[in-house]
Design a protein around this motif. Structure first.
Motif, PDB file in Angstrom:
ATOM      1  N   TYR A 221     -32.660 -18.888   0.504  1.00 14.56           N
ATOM      2  CA  TYR A 221     -31.516 -18.750  -0.388  1.00 14.56           C
ATOM      3  C   TYR A 221     -30.225 -18.432   0.367  1.00 14.56           C
ATOM      4  O   TYR A 221     -30.247 -17.805   1.432  1.00 14.56           O
ATOM      5  CB  TYR A 221     -31.741 -17.624  -1.404  1.00 14.56           C
ATOM      6  N   ASP A 222     -29.132 -18.840  -0.221  1.00 15.56           N
ATOM      7  CA  ASP A 222     -27.798 -18.393   0.203  1.00 15.56           C
ATOM      8  C   ASP A 222     -27.388 -17.293  -0.776  1.00 15.56           C
ATOM      9  O   ASP A 222     -27.022 -17.574  -1.918  1.00 15.56           O
ATOM     10  CB  ASP A 222     -26.813 -19.558   0.147  1.00 15.56           C
ATOM     11  N   PRO A 223     -27.456 -16.021  -0.366  1.00 14.49           N
ATOM     12  CA  PRO A 223     -27.204 -14.922  -1.312  1.00 14.49           C
ATOM     13  C   PRO A 223     -25.747 -14.811  -1.760  1.00 14.49           C
ATOM     14  O   PRO A 223     -25.451 -14.079  -2.704  1.00 14.49           O
ATOM     15  CB  PRO A 223     -27.619 -13.679  -0.508  1.00 14.49           C
ATOM     16  N   SER A 224     -24.856 -15.554  -1.109  1.00 13.93           N
ATOM     17  CA  SER A 224     -23.435 -15.451  -1.452  1.00 13.93           C
ATOM     18  C   SER A 224     -23.038 -16.345  -2.626  1.00 13.93           C
ATOM     19  O   SER A 224     -21.885 -16.317  -3.061  1.00 13.93           O
ATOM     20  CB  SER A 224     -22.580 -15.817  -0.232  1.00 13.93           C
ATOM     21  N   ILE A 225     -23.983 -17.136  -3.148  1.00 18.30           N
ATOM     22  CA  ILE A 225     -23.646 -18.048  -4.250  1.00 18.30           C
ATOM     23  C   ILE A 225     -23.263 -17.231  -5.487  1.00 18.30           C
ATOM     24  O   ILE A 225     -24.028 -16.363  -5.926  1.00 18.30           O
ATOM     25  CB  ILE A 225     -24.836 -18.976  -4.565  1.00 18.30           C
ATOM     26  N   PRO A 226     -22.098 -17.506  -6.064  1.00 12.73           N
ATOM     27  CA  PRO A 226     -21.662 -16.723  -7.226  1.00 12.73           C
ATOM     28  C   PRO A 226     -22.408 -17.137  -8.500  1.00 12.73           C
ATOM     29  O   PRO A 226     -23.084 -18.161  -8.532  1.00 12.73           O
ATOM     30  CB  PRO A 226     -20.167 -17.067  -7.339  1.00 12.73           C
ATOM     31  N   ASP A 227     -22.278 -16.309  -9.534  1.00 16.39           N
ATOM     32  CA  ASP A 227     -22.833 -16.676 -10.842  1.00 16.39           C
ATOM     33  C   ASP A 227     -22.125 -17.924 -11.358  1.00 16.39           C
ATOM     34  O   ASP A 227     -20.941 -18.134 -11.072  1.00 16.39           O
ATOM     35  CB  ASP A 227     -22.636 -15.538 -11.849  1.00 16.39           C
ATOM     36  N   ILE A 228     -22.855 -18.750 -12.102  1.00 21.50           N
ATOM     37  CA  ILE A 228     -22.256 -19.964 -12.659  1.00 21.50           C
ATOM     38  C   ILE A 228     -22.522 -20.033 -14.157  1.00 21.50           C
ATOM     39  O   ILE A 228     -23.442 -19.392 -14.672  1.00 21.50           O
ATOM     40  CB  ILE A 228     -22.784 -21.242 -11.962  1.00 21.50           C
ATOM     41  N   GLN A 229     -21.710 -20.825 -14.840  1.00 19.16           N
ATOM     42  CA  GLN A 229     -21.888 -21.023 -16.272  1.00 19.16           C
ATOM     43  C   GLN A 229     -23.119 -21.896 -16.503  1.00 19.16           C
ATOM     44  O   GLN A 229     -23.204 -23.001 -15.982  1.00 19.16           O
ATOM     45  CB  GLN A 229     -20.644 -21.700 -16.866  1.00 19.16           C
ATOM     46  N   MET A 230     -24.071 -21.381 -17.292  1.00 23.64           N
ATOM     47  CA  MET A 230     -25.303 -22.144 -17.497  1.00 23.64           C
ATOM     48  C   MET A 230     -26.022 -21.681 -18.756  1.00 23.64           C
ATOM     49  O   MET A 230     -25.740 -20.609 -19.313  1.00 23.64           O
ATOM     50  CB  MET A 230     -26.235 -21.980 -16.293  1.00 23.64           C
ATOM     51  N   ASP A 231     -26.958 -22.516 -19.173  1.00 23.87           N
ATOM     52  CA  ASP A 231     -27.976 -22.111 -20.133  1.00 23.87           C
ATOM     53  C   ASP A 231     -29.209 -21.806 -19.289  1.00 23.87           C
ATOM     54  O   ASP A 231     -29.875 -22.731 -18.804  1.00 23.87           O
ATOM     55  CB  ASP A 231     -28.268 -23.246 -21.127  1.00 23.87           C
ATOM     56  N   PRO A 232     -29.529 -20.525 -19.054  1.00 25.68           N
ATOM     57  CA  PRO A 232     -30.616 -20.186 -18.123  1.00 25.68           C
ATOM     58  C   PRO A 232     -31.965 -20.749 -18.529  1.00 25.68           C
ATOM     59  O   PRO A 232     -32.779 -21.104 -17.672  1.00 25.68           O
ATOM     60  CB  PRO A 232     -30.613 -18.653 -18.115  1.00 25.68           C
ATOM     61  N   ASP A 233     -32.215 -20.847 -19.835  1.00 23.05           N
ATOM     62  CA  ASP A 233     -33.505 -21.374 -20.291  1.00 23.05           C
ATOM     63  C   ASP A 233     -33.658 -22.847 -19.918  1.00 23.05           C
ATOM     64  O   ASP A 233     -34.729 -23.293 -19.497  1.00 23.05           O
ATOM     65  CB  ASP A 233     -33.650 -21.204 -21.801  1.00 23.05           C
ATOM     66  N   GLN A 234     -32.578 -23.612 -20.096  1.00 27.04           N
ATOM     67  CA  GLN A 234     -32.639 -25.032 -19.745  1.00 27.04           C
ATOM     68  C   GLN A 234     -32.848 -25.228 -18.249  1.00 27.04           C
ATOM     69  O   GLN A 234     -33.679 -26.041 -17.819  1.00 27.04           O
ATOM     70  CB  GLN A 234     -31.362 -25.734 -20.200  1.00 27.04           C
TER      71      GLN A 234
END
Length: 346
Positions: A221-234
Motif C-alpha cells: 500500500y501507499d499509506p499517503s493516499i487521501p480519502d476519496i469520494q465513494m460508495d464503500p459497499d460498491q
C-alpha cells in the motif's frame, strides 16, 4: 523560468544520458514510467532500471558516441515491476564536451488505452442494454410462476408433493436473484469520503475465511493516499469480485496475490483528464487469462469456469464506471493484473 520546473510538467519521460548510459538527469515523468525514485535512477545506469527495452543498449551507446540522432516508434518497455508499456523513443545528441544525449520516452499505450476503453464502454453498454431488456422480460413470467407455485402448494395435502412446489419457488427465487444482479445499479449512489485501505481490509476479512492454504495474500500500500469520494459497499464488492477471481485462478497450483495501491498524475479516464488518480491493482502469478476472452472479459455472462456466472467482472466494471473510473486487465502467463483507476479530487 526554471527549466527543471517546466520539464517536470511534461508527460513525456525526459532523460539526459552519456555514452555509458549513466543517467545525468531525469524528470518526474521518468520516475512514474519506470517506477523508480529520482535518487535511485541517478545511482545506476539506464539498463538497470528496466527488464527489457525493444532496442539494444549498445545501439544507444553507438548513436551517442557517433553524435547521431535516433528515433524508434512503438518500442516495448517492461519495467522492473513487470509492467509493460509501449513507447516512442527519440535520442537527440547534445553538443557538450562529453558524449551526452537527450532521451525521450513518450508513452503511446495511453492513447491506445483510451481508444480501447471508449470502444469497450460502448460495447458493454450495448450488451448491458440487451441484458437489461432480457432481464425485465424474464422477471414478469418468473413472478407469475412463483405465485402459481405458492397457490398450488396451499391446495396440496400430501407433504411429498409440496416438496416439488417448494423446489419451484426456491429456483424461481434463485433466478430472480440472478436477474437482479444482472440489472444492477445504473446510476451513481450517494458518495462520501472514505479510505480505500479500509475497503480493502474488509475485503480481506471475507477472503481469508475461505482462502486455500496454497494461496498467499500480500499487501503493498501507499499509506499517503487521501480519502476519496465513494460508495464503500460498491467498491468493496468490486474488489472482492476481482480478488475471488484471482483466488480461483490459483486454486489448483497455488500462488501469490498482491494487492497494491498507488497514485499517478495526469491520467485520462474516458475523455477527461485528472491531475491525480488512485490505482488499485490485484496481481496474481497464475496461468493467465485465455487471450480469446480478453476483448469480452467485462461483458455480462462471460466466464471460462464451468460453475461461474460471468457477472463478477461485469459488476466490478459497472461500479468503477459509476465512480468515474475504469478497470483494466493486463494478463500473460505468470502475471495477471486487474487495475481499478479512480479519480482523486484534490
Amino acid at each position: 523560468m526554471d527549466t527543471g520546473l517546466l520539464l517536470n510538467h511534461l508527460i513525456t519521460a525526459v532523460l539526459v544520458i552519456n555514452d555509458d548510459l549513466e543517467l545525468l538527469y531525469t524528470n518526474v515523468a521518468t520516475e512514474q514510467l519506470l517506477g523508480v525514485s529520482n535518487n535511485k535512477l541517478l545511482e545506476q545506469s539506464l539498463p538497470d532500471h528496466y527488464q527489457t527495452l525493444g532496442i539494444e543498449a549498445h545501439l544507444l551507446q553507438a548513436a551517442i558516441k557517433d553524435n547521431q540522432g535516433l528515433t524508434v516508434n512503438t518500442v516495448t518497455l517492461v519495467t522492473l515491476d513487470g509492467q509493460q508499456h509501449t513507447v516512442d523513443l527519440t535520442l537527440t545528441p547534445i553538443e557538450h564536451e562529453n558524449a551526452q544525449a537527450l532521451l525521450e520516452l513518450r508513452q503511446v499505450d495511453q492513447q491506445r488505452r483510451i481508444h480501447q476503453q471508449l470502444t469497450q464502454d460502448a460495447q458493454q453498454q450495448a450488451a448491458q442494454y440487451l441484458v437489461r431488456n432480457l432481464a425485465h422480460e424474464i422477471k414478469n413470467p418468473l413472478g407469475g410462476l412463483r405465485g402459481a407455485a405458492q397457490l398450488l402448494s396451499r391446495e396440496l395435502k400430501e407433504p411429498e408433493l409440496q416438496e416439488f412446489t417448494d423446489l419451484i419457488i426456491e429456483q424461481a427465487d434463485r433466478l430472480r436473484n440472478l436477474v437482479d444482479r444482472l440489472l444492477g445499479p445504473q446510476k451513481p449512489t450517494q458518495h462520501s469520503l472514505y479510505n480505500i485501505h479500509e475497503v480493502i481490509h474488509k475485503v480481506l476479512q471475507l477472503v481469508y475465511l475461505t482462502l486455500p492454504d496454497n494461496v498467499t495474500l500480500k499487501q503493498d500500500y501507499d499509506p499517503s493516499i487521501p480519502d476519496i469520494q465513494m460508495d464503500p459497499d460498491q467498491l468493496q464488492q468490486a474488489v472482492l469480485n476481482i480478488v475471488q477471481n484471482a483466488v480461483q485462478a490459483l486454486d489448483n497450483a497455488g500462488g501469490t496475490i498482491r494487492i497494491q495501491t498507488r497514485t499517478q498524475h495526469q491520467v485520462t479516464i474516458g475523455t477527461k483528464r485528472h491531475k491525480l488518480v488512485l490505482m488499485l491493482s490485484v496481481i496474481d502469478n497464475g496461468p493467465g487469462i485465455n487471450p480469446e476472452l480478453m476483448d469480452t472479459l467485462f461483458y455480462p455472462m462471460v466466464t471460462s469456469r464451468e460453475q461461474g456466472s460471468g457477472l463478477g467482472l461485469s459488476i466490478a466494471h459497472n461500479f468503477a464506471r459509476l465512480h468515474g473510473g475504469r478497470i483494466e486487465c493486463d494478463s500473460s502467463p505468470g502475471r495477471t493484473a486487474f487495475t481499478i483507476t479512480l479519480p482523486i479530487n484534490s
